[in-house]
Write an enzyme that holds these catalytic residues in place. Sequence first.
Site, PDB file in Angstrom:
ATOM      1  N   GLU A 265      44.950  80.525  44.862  1.00 11.71           N
ATOM      2  CA  GLU A 265      46.269  79.901  44.916  1.00 11.71           C
ATOM      3  C   GLU A 265      46.081  78.480  44.416  1.00 11.71           C
ATOM      4  O   GLU A 265      45.263  77.740  44.962  1.00 11.71           O
ATOM      5  CB  GLU A 265      46.756  79.905  46.367  1.00 11.71           C
ATOM      6  N   CYS A 302      51.592  73.386  49.127  1.00 10.64           N
ATOM      7  CA  CYS A 302      51.683  74.082  47.841  1.00 10.64           C
ATOM      8  C   CYS A 302      53.138  74.391  47.505  1.00 10.64           C
ATOM      9  O   CYS A 302      53.466  74.652  46.356  1.00 10.64           O
ATOM     10  CB  CYS A 302      50.852  75.349  47.885  1.00 10.64           C
TER      11      CYS A 302
END
Length: 526
Positions: A265, A302
């Site tokens: 990620e 994120c």
Amino acid sequence: MTISGHMLLGAEEVMGTSAQINAINPATGEKMAPDFGGGTQADVDKACNKAAKAFSSFRRLSNEKRAAFIDSCADNIMELGDELVERVMAETGLPQPRVVGERGRTVGQLKLFAQLIRDGNYLGARIDTAMPDREPLPRLDHRMQYIPLGPVAVFGASNFPLAFSVAGGDTAAAFAAGCPVIVKAHSSHPGTSELVGRALQKAVADHGLDEGVFSLVFGSGREVGSALVSHPAIKAVGFTGSEGGGTALMKLAAARPEPIPVYAEMSSINPVFLLPDALATRGAEIGSNLVASMMMGAGQFCTSPGLVIAMAGDGYDDFVASARDSIAEAAPQTMLSPTIHEAYQKGVEHLSSMSQLSQLSQGKEAQGCQCRAALFEVSASDFISNEDLREEVFGSCSLVVRCDNAEQMITVLNSLRGQLTGAIHATDAEDPELVDGLIEALELKVGRIIWNGFGTGVEVCHAMVHGGPYPATADGRSTSVGTAAIDRYMRPVCYQNMPNKYLPKSVDEENSLGICRLVNGEVVTN
Ligand code: NAP
């Protein structure tokens, strides 16, 4: 519990002999004790060989026994009490409520995975029974279930020292699937990693499991991390961090004699679309809510909203004024590490130097490792022609793209790379063609589409998707948050024409596990 600086190679404690690592308190700049020794190739080999040996028994453990072990991991983390919370705060600069909240999420997601595997349905059992009389050819009996991949290497994330580090989502999903885990600790929170690592090591021992089910190594990513990903015993990788780091690991994994999946990620700017009627009716409210979201955790999420695509017109100025005021009032927060702070400063300086951008607002004066929030504005045509503006600036920084019409909004969206989330702020009075067009285009760009909200505050649940096309993640076909993450560490196996006594319990005649199965195309619950 004393933090000793040792790596945990199964049940063994080993002081690494390569480069020394020390945590730095980002709030004070002080180097923290103790010294942690970085691992060597020999340490990685030892952890991987132990994990390979442990896989054989760990994967055969009953669902109930594996679930009980995962529950104990969660309980042992809670037993660390204030010592853990204080160490996380000192190593990351995160405030106490956030750390306590993240600990709750970490423990909650471990328990959720334990609950998931207890009922056995995660095995995805399917049965197509034999049809000996079928014409022109008979059909043989076919039965399918999912099995674990093997030992998994997990890279702890800097921005989630608990929920995406040693006992975070990747580890919980891999354990639930039946995979031993070797964690490469993030070098900015080694003490936190050791404490949590010891909680996991204790659970392994208390449940009488093979010691190789869990190991924790310290050291540089380029050496220890690369050695882990290259080791033949490792069958998958979980990573959260920079695009550069994640992409390097993807290349390394693909170049192995036996390539393996990397679930990385990485980078996402999470576009937020502000439609005309939403702006006209509640522009100011959207402005303050946007700032609340981009200030969360100093923007080090994120899912932080790094890009806002807004239609110029009624309410646009109210939105900008409200966002500007909210940023000016917000107190600066300490960032996770001097390196991350430096990268943020560079990113903001770069945007400030670009003639096409105007700076709408700046946060209060910041000190040391604190994040000074920033909000910029650019026209849609300048955004579209400038690739640099699609890069993530990790921290409380956002760019507003001013659009003159619906076509520009869609063009901006189509110019973006893969993202974790995309949000639409709208009312019932918006042009349905524009809303449909945005949803259709977002489906191809993001893992989660949000209506009248923001991506921050990710729910850990069964339906969550925390993923998206590259570079949001390495593989947009999966999620790192929520129980569907278990799929990343499993693969299907079909048993053809197998006598019942040799079949796994998930697909045997008796349905010994009492699970939900797809039998000849129909869902059968017992
Ligand atoms: P990072 O530099 O990618 O480091 C993450 C982990 O990967 C560390 O353990 C690191 O080891 C290792 N690593 C890095 N490059 C590697 C390589 N080439 N080969 C093998 N291993 C490697 O990420 P970070 O330290 O967390 O933060 C740096 C930047 O990443 C941030 O400023 C931000 O831009 C971005 N980031 C984004 C997200 C997101 O969710 N979008 C989250 C976190 C960070 P070392 O111990 O040697 O550093």
